[in-house]
Design an enzyme around this catalytic site. Structure first.
Site, PDB file in Angstrom:
ATOM      1  N   CYS A  10      20.289  12.398 -21.882  1.00  0.00           N
ATOM      2  CA  CYS A  10      20.535  11.134 -22.728  1.00  0.00           C
ATOM      3  C   CYS A  10      21.861  11.326 -23.336  1.00  0.00           C
ATOM      4  O   CYS A  10      22.652  12.082 -23.586  1.00  0.00           O
ATOM      5  CB  CYS A  10      19.220  11.078 -23.730  1.00  0.00           C
ATOM      6  SG  CYS A  10      17.511  10.937 -23.151  1.00  0.00           S
ATOM      7  N   GLY A  36      22.836   8.613 -19.075  1.00  0.00           N
ATOM      8  CA  GLY A  36      21.505   8.113 -18.811  1.00  0.00           C
ATOM      9  C   GLY A  36      21.376   6.659 -18.326  1.00  0.00           C
ATOM     10  O   GLY A  36      22.085   5.690 -19.167  1.00  0.00           O
ATOM     11  N   TYR A 255      30.482  18.799 -15.206  1.00  0.00           N
ATOM     12  CA  TYR A 255      30.017  17.642 -14.525  1.00  0.00           C
ATOM     13  C   TYR A 255      29.657  16.411 -15.329  1.00  0.00           C
ATOM     14  O   TYR A 255      29.993  15.280 -15.210  1.00  0.00           O
ATOM     15  CB  TYR A 255      28.629  18.083 -13.828  1.00  0.00           C
ATOM     16  CG  TYR A 255      27.943  16.896 -13.375  1.00  0.00           C
ATOM     17  CD1 TYR A 255      28.334  16.389 -11.962  1.00  0.00           C
ATOM     18  CD2 TYR A 255      26.737  16.401 -14.020  1.00  0.00           C
ATOM     19  CE1 TYR A 255      27.492  15.183 -11.732  1.00  0.00           C
ATOM     20  CE2 TYR A 255      25.909  15.377 -13.530  1.00  0.00           C
ATOM     21  CZ  TYR A 255      26.324  14.733 -12.217  1.00  0.00           C
ATOM     22  OH  TYR A 255      25.649  13.835 -11.621  1.00  0.00           O
ATOM     23  N   CYS A 395      17.108  24.540 -14.859  1.00  0.00           N
ATOM     24  CA  CYS A 395      17.548  24.416 -16.313  1.00  0.00           C
ATOM     25  C   CYS A 395      16.383  24.032 -16.988  1.00  0.00           C
ATOM     26  O   CYS A 395      15.688  22.862 -16.645  1.00  0.00           O
ATOM     27  CB  CYS A 395      18.921  23.323 -16.361  1.00  0.00           C
ATOM     28  SG  CYS A 395      19.055  22.940 -18.280  1.00  0.00           S
ATOM     29  N   CYS A 446      26.101  28.661 -22.428  1.00  0.00           N
ATOM     30  CA  CYS A 446      25.029  29.104 -21.509  1.00  0.00           C
ATOM     31  C   CYS A 446      25.255  29.129 -20.208  1.00  0.00           C
ATOM     32  O   CYS A 446      26.060  28.259 -19.587  1.00  0.00           O
ATOM     33  CB  CYS A 446      23.832  27.806 -21.800  1.00  0.00           C
ATOM     34  SG  CYS A 446      22.517  28.134 -20.602  1.00  0.00           S
TER      35      CYS A 446
HETATM   36  S1  SF4 Z   1      24.518  25.932 -18.411  1.00  0.00           S
HETATM   37 FE1  SF4 Z   1      22.435  26.453 -19.267  1.00  0.00          FE
HETATM   38  S2  SF4 Z   1      22.149  24.234 -20.307  1.00  0.00           S
HETATM   39 FE2  SF4 Z   1      23.724  24.042 -18.998  1.00  0.00          FE
HETATM   40  S3  SF4 Z   1      22.741  23.225 -16.998  1.00  0.00           S
HETATM   41 FE3  SF4 Z   1      22.959  25.388 -16.856  1.00  0.00          FE
HETATM   42  S4  SF4 Z   1      20.930  26.189 -17.509  1.00  0.00           S
HETATM   43 FE4  SF4 Z   1      21.118  24.054 -18.339  1.00  0.00          FE
END
Ligand code: SF4
Length: 479
Positions: A10, A36, A255, A395, A446
């Site tokens: 979103c 989105g 991305y 994810c 992450c």
């Molecule tokens: S880096 Fe973490 S939050 Fe981002 S797409 Fe990958 S798993 Fe999801």
């Protein structure tokens, strides 16, 4: 080469006190459309009463030009939302902002992210008699906000946010103010801007500020609540700053975010060029031309060409006139959609050794389709270069990757991937290389979709099973 349904969840926009707040929200949402395309909505307040209008489709379709919807909504305080569903089905009832009336008056809520404890919270509230109108996790947050024991707390909103687990950037429109909050890990971006006339603006990405003549001020910090009201901007934290190491989604840089946005402290286009240069060092190729898969592969391809000194050209062109098709659940239709969106320029690739740079590969099937088209156009050799590591895990924080089993790199080594894609060579950016390109320390991002270590622990069985149950139960309303 976007090879499947693979979308951000979103985009959010809010502005306080501007004479044309609703029109500005409309333009801000246009600049966030890439986040989105399933539904769009705006809620606005005159200081006492909130109105909301939303619908399925892109911003320009929902707020049809020439219609008087924006005029009717015209108020000085507004929030807006564009949606792609990762939790909750793609139905009008799940579109946002969600407007509700509770004991303290009206509230409209807009959310970017994914709550991983949504199913548990919903079970708990349904057990006590709460009735839900949607399958969106955002509605659960409103129920938490309305709970009398939560309202009795000195700061009910801060108290409620401490019950949520997962990725969330939230905008709440109360009749007299906007409250903007970001989860303690800062997984998704949220930033603050200011117009020339001093009105504060908040948006998922700074590219939305360009549409309304606002300048980037700063990001909303992880664990922070920012209030926009007649006193300007005030801030408080619901989690002590520094208590949690951030886990920014580095995929936003690779991305999702627009090239002219500043997120996590740096410009997206510059970051992607750095990735391309590093990719050229890690995986050089003997070739005649570097072509991107537009649009998100373009910046990395420029970087690759700069570093390798191989000429850059546009061997694939993108049609911007094909919107997202809502009838593309199967692979064949998705492939057709990609074919319509991305066309090969024979004059650029014919008889050449071609480096194709893309931001990522998910299932790989439509990437292979595009490789075949490049061959038909006469490409002599094709060297696939990918500006992120192989995606091996799903994810749970708001990005719609397929299941682990469907991911191309889940159970294939590089040689098998090369064979599958039918390319002459394949090279993925290393995780180390990716993190080296980023401004912040490596542990501030992450990386779960590459290494499977989720910073916010996931109870997959509970989360998935329960949310699917809700969706099966969801009535089929007439839209
Ligand atoms: S880096 Fe973490 S939050 Fe981002 S797409 Fe990958 S798993 Fe999801």
């Amino acid at each position: 080469m976007r090879d499947t349904k693979y979308e951000e969840s979103c985009g959010l926009f809010g502005i306080f006190g501007a004479p044309e707040a609703v029109q500005k929200t409309y333009f801000g949402l246009h600049n966030l459309q890439h986040r989105g395309q399933e539904s769009a909505g705006i809620a606005s307040s005159d200081g006492q009463f909130i109105q909301c209008y939303k619908g399925m489709g892109m911003v320009r379709r929902v707020f049809r030009s020439g219609s008087d919807i924006l005029q009717k909504l015209s108020n000085p305080i507004a929030i807006g939302h564009v949606r792609y569903s990762t939790t909750g089905t793609s139905k009008a009832v799940n579109s946002q902002p969600l407007l509700a009336e509770y004991s303290r008056g009206q509230v409209a809520a807009a959310h970017n992210g994914n709550l991983i404890n949504a199913a548990l919270l919903r079970d708990e509230y349904e057990a006590y008699g709460s009735i839900f109108k949607s399958t969106s996790d955002t509605e659960i947050i409103i129920h938490l906000l309305a709970k009398p024991t939560h309202l009795a707390k000195p700061d009910p909103l801060a108290h409620v946010l401490n019950h949520l687990q997962g990725a969330y950037c939230l905008l709440f429109l109360f009749s007299d103010r906007i409250e903007a909050a970001r989860d303690p890990y800062g997984i998704r971006p949220l930033c603050i801007g200011q117009t020339e006339k001093g009105h504060y603006v908040v948006a998922s990405e700074s590219c939305a500020f360009d549409a309304v003549g606002a300048k980037f001020v700063r990001q909303v910090e992880p664990g922070e609540i920012v209030t926009l009201d007649k006193n300007g901007l005030t801030s408080r934290f619901f989690v002590k700053p520094g208590n949690v190491t951030p886990a920014h989604c580095i995929f936003e840089h690779i991305y999702f975010a627009k090239q002219n946005s500043h997120i996590f402290g740096e410009n997206v286009h510059e970051f992607r060029k750095k990735l391309g240069r590093r990719l050229a060092i890690e995986h050089p190729a003997d070739a005649d031309v570097v072509i991107p898969v537009p649009d998100s592969g373009t910046s990395a391809a420029i970087g690759y060409a700069q570093q390798s000194k191989i000429p850059f050209d546009m061997g694939i062109v993108r049609s911007h006139y094909i919107g997202r098709t809502f009838i593309s659940p199967d692979q064949k239709l998705r492939e057709l959609e990609v074919k319509l969106k991305l066309a090969v320029v024979e004059e650029v690739v014919g008889g050449k050794r071609v480096v194709v740079v893309d931001d990522s590969i998910v299932r790989g099937t439509t990437t292979r389709g595009k490789i075949r088209t490049l061959r038909q156009a006469g490409a002599k050799e094709i060297h696939m270069r990918v500006s992120c590591p192989p995606i091996r895990f799903p994810c749970y924080y708001g990005v719609d990757f397929p299941t682990k089993e469907e991911l191309l790199a889940n159970n294939r080594n590089l040689e098998q991937i090369k064979e599958f894609l039918e390319v002459d060579s394949v090279g993925y950016m290393s995780l180390e290389g990716l993190l080296d390109c980023a401004n912040l320390p490596a542990d501030h991002y992450c990386t779960a979709c590459w290494i499977g270590k989720y910073r916010i622990p996931i109870d997959v069985a509970v989360n998935k099973f329960t949310m699917e149950r809700y969706q099966m139960r969801m009535f089929d309303e007439i839209e």
